[in-house]
Design a protein around this motif. Structure first.
Motif, PDB file in Angstrom:
ATOM      1  N   MET A 118      -1.522  19.736  -1.160  1.00 33.70           N
ATOM      2  CA  MET A 118      -1.918  18.444  -1.699  1.00 33.70           C
ATOM      3  C   MET A 118      -0.873  17.372  -1.389  1.00 33.70           C
ATOM      4  N   SER A 119       0.414  17.706  -1.530  1.00 29.00           N
ATOM      5  CA  SER A 119       1.481  16.734  -1.261  1.00 29.00           C
ATOM      6  C   SER A 119       1.516  16.346   0.206  1.00 29.00           C
ATOM      7  N   ASN A 120       1.497  17.353   1.074  1.00 28.60           N
ATOM      8  CA  ASN A 120       1.569  17.058   2.500  1.00 28.60           C
ATOM      9  C   ASN A 120       0.257  16.486   3.024  1.00 28.60           C
ATOM     10  N   GLY A 121      -0.855  16.844   2.370  1.00 33.71           N
ATOM     11  CA  GLY A 121      -2.130  16.231   2.731  1.00 33.71           C
ATOM     12  C   GLY A 121      -2.112  14.736   2.471  1.00 33.71           C
ATOM     13  N   LEU A 122      -1.481  14.344   1.370  1.00 32.84           N
ATOM     14  CA  LEU A 122      -1.344  12.921   1.058  1.00 32.84           C
ATOM     15  C   LEU A 122      -0.482  12.218   2.102  1.00 32.84           C
ATOM     16  N   LEU A 123       0.590  12.894   2.550  1.00 30.15           N
ATOM     17  CA  LEU A 123       1.441  12.318   3.592  1.00 30.15           C
ATOM     18  C   LEU A 123       0.672  12.164   4.903  1.00 30.15           C
ATOM     19  N   VAL A 124      -0.207  13.114   5.201  1.00 36.50           N
ATOM     20  CA  VAL A 124      -1.017  13.026   6.422  1.00 36.50           C
ATOM     21  C   VAL A 124      -1.945  11.814   6.351  1.00 36.50           C
ATOM     22  N   VAL A 125      -2.537  11.577   5.184  1.00 30.42           N
ATOM     23  CA  VAL A 125      -3.398  10.400   5.003  1.00 30.42           C
ATOM     24  C   VAL A 125      -2.599   9.120   5.231  1.00 30.42           C
ATOM     25  N   ILE A 126      -1.393   9.062   4.654  1.00 29.66           N
ATOM     26  CA  ILE A 126      -0.527   7.898   4.837  1.00 29.66           C
ATOM     27  C   ILE A 126      -0.205   7.710   6.314  1.00 29.66           C
ATOM     28  N   ASP A 129       0.828  -1.205   0.000  1.00 31.79           N
ATOM     29  CA  ASP A 129       0.000   0.000   0.000  1.00 31.79           C
ATOM     30  C   ASP A 129       0.862   1.255   0.000  1.00 31.79           C
ATOM     31  N   ARG A 130       1.945   1.222   0.783  1.00 33.23           N
ATOM     32  CA  ARG A 130       2.842   2.383   0.804  1.00 33.23           C
ATOM     33  C   ARG A 130       3.483   2.591  -0.564  1.00 33.23           C
ATOM     34  N   ALA A 131       3.824   1.504  -1.229  1.00 37.38           N
ATOM     35  CA  ALA A 131       4.398   1.611  -2.575  1.00 37.38           C
ATOM     36  C   ALA A 131       3.416   2.314  -3.507  1.00 37.38           C
ATOM     37  N   PHE A 132       2.133   1.956  -3.390  1.00 37.03           N
ATOM     38  CA  PHE A 132       1.109   2.584  -4.238  1.00 37.03           C
ATOM     39  C   PHE A 132       0.994   4.081  -3.938  1.00 37.03           C
ATOM     40  N   TRP A 133       0.893   4.436  -2.651  1.00 36.58           N
ATOM     41  CA  TRP A 133       0.679   5.827  -2.287  1.00 36.58           C
ATOM     42  C   TRP A 133       1.890   6.706  -2.594  1.00 36.58           C
TER      43      TRP A 133
END
Length: 211
Positions: free
Chosen positions: A187-195, A157-161
């Motif tokens: 958007m970039s850091n928002g994605l990191l927060v989701v991860i 999953d981490r590979a995908f994100w």
């Protein structure tokens, strides 16, 4: 929440003919594991060097990340199949399988620091928690359970994100006239927060299901 890891059996069936050929040519599981780690380090090192020495380097180089993440999933499946199906399992192999994955993941994730829109502290937190979730999975046999691969933010999953993050970075640079730098950051850091949030859930799931 399901994990991409659950697709592994179907992926292995596709790779089985290739695995047989590798075995016939004398390729061992440990060789595949080490090869995948060295390629990961090479790609991560090359990206960091390129973007530090050439700040104007084209963002498209980061498409190496999703391409390699896909190939690396194949290598990870291949080394496991060689070990299990051709009696190549060993104590050294068990160590290499876990350590090389963590080293590879850490290198590939940290190379995202060269992105100006990425928050370094947030990225470090994601890397730390990624290592912690793998450690929690490895600890399960200590309490009498099988190695845990629970999601929703396992290795695959981490590979995908992170592949998605790399693709977004490339696209955001290509259409930079339509995206402000602050929007790229958001958007970039928002994605990191989701991860990060999903990593906390993964850590909880692995501990809970082991005990």
């Amino acid at each position: 929440m399901p994990s991409i890891y659950q697709l592994k059996p179907a992926f292995q069936n596709l790779l089985r003919p290739l695995v047989r050929r590798l075995y016939q040519h004398g390729i061992s599981a440990n060789q595949v594991t080490l090869f995948a780690m060295f390629i990961s380090l090479l790609i991560a090192g090359a990206l960091v060097y390129l973007f530090h020495t050439q700040p104007t380097a084209h963002a498209a180089y980061f498409l190496l990340i999703p391409l390699w993440m896909l190939l690396r999933m194949a290598f990870n499946a291949i080394d496991g199949m060689l070990a299990r199906e051709f009696q190549q399992q060993s104590k050294l192999g068990a160590y290499l399988n876990e350590l090389c994955d963590v080293i590879s993941d850490t290198a590939l994730y940290l190379c995202f620091m060269v992105m100006s829109c990425i928050s370094a502290p947030l990225l470090f937190m994601v890397v730390f928690l990624s290592i912690l979730t793998e450690y929690a999975g490895v600890m399960a046999p200590i309490v009498g359970q099988e190695r845990r691969y629970d999601g929703p933010m396992g290795k695959s999953d981490r590979a995908f994100w992170f592949s998605l993050l790399a693709i977004f970075y490339v696209l955001s640079q290509s259409f930079s006239e339509h995206l402000t730098f602050k929007l790229q950051q958001l958007m970039s850091n928002g994605l990191l927060v989701v991860i990060l949030v999903l990593l906390f859930i993964t850590l909880y799931n692995r501990i809970r299901n082991a005990i």
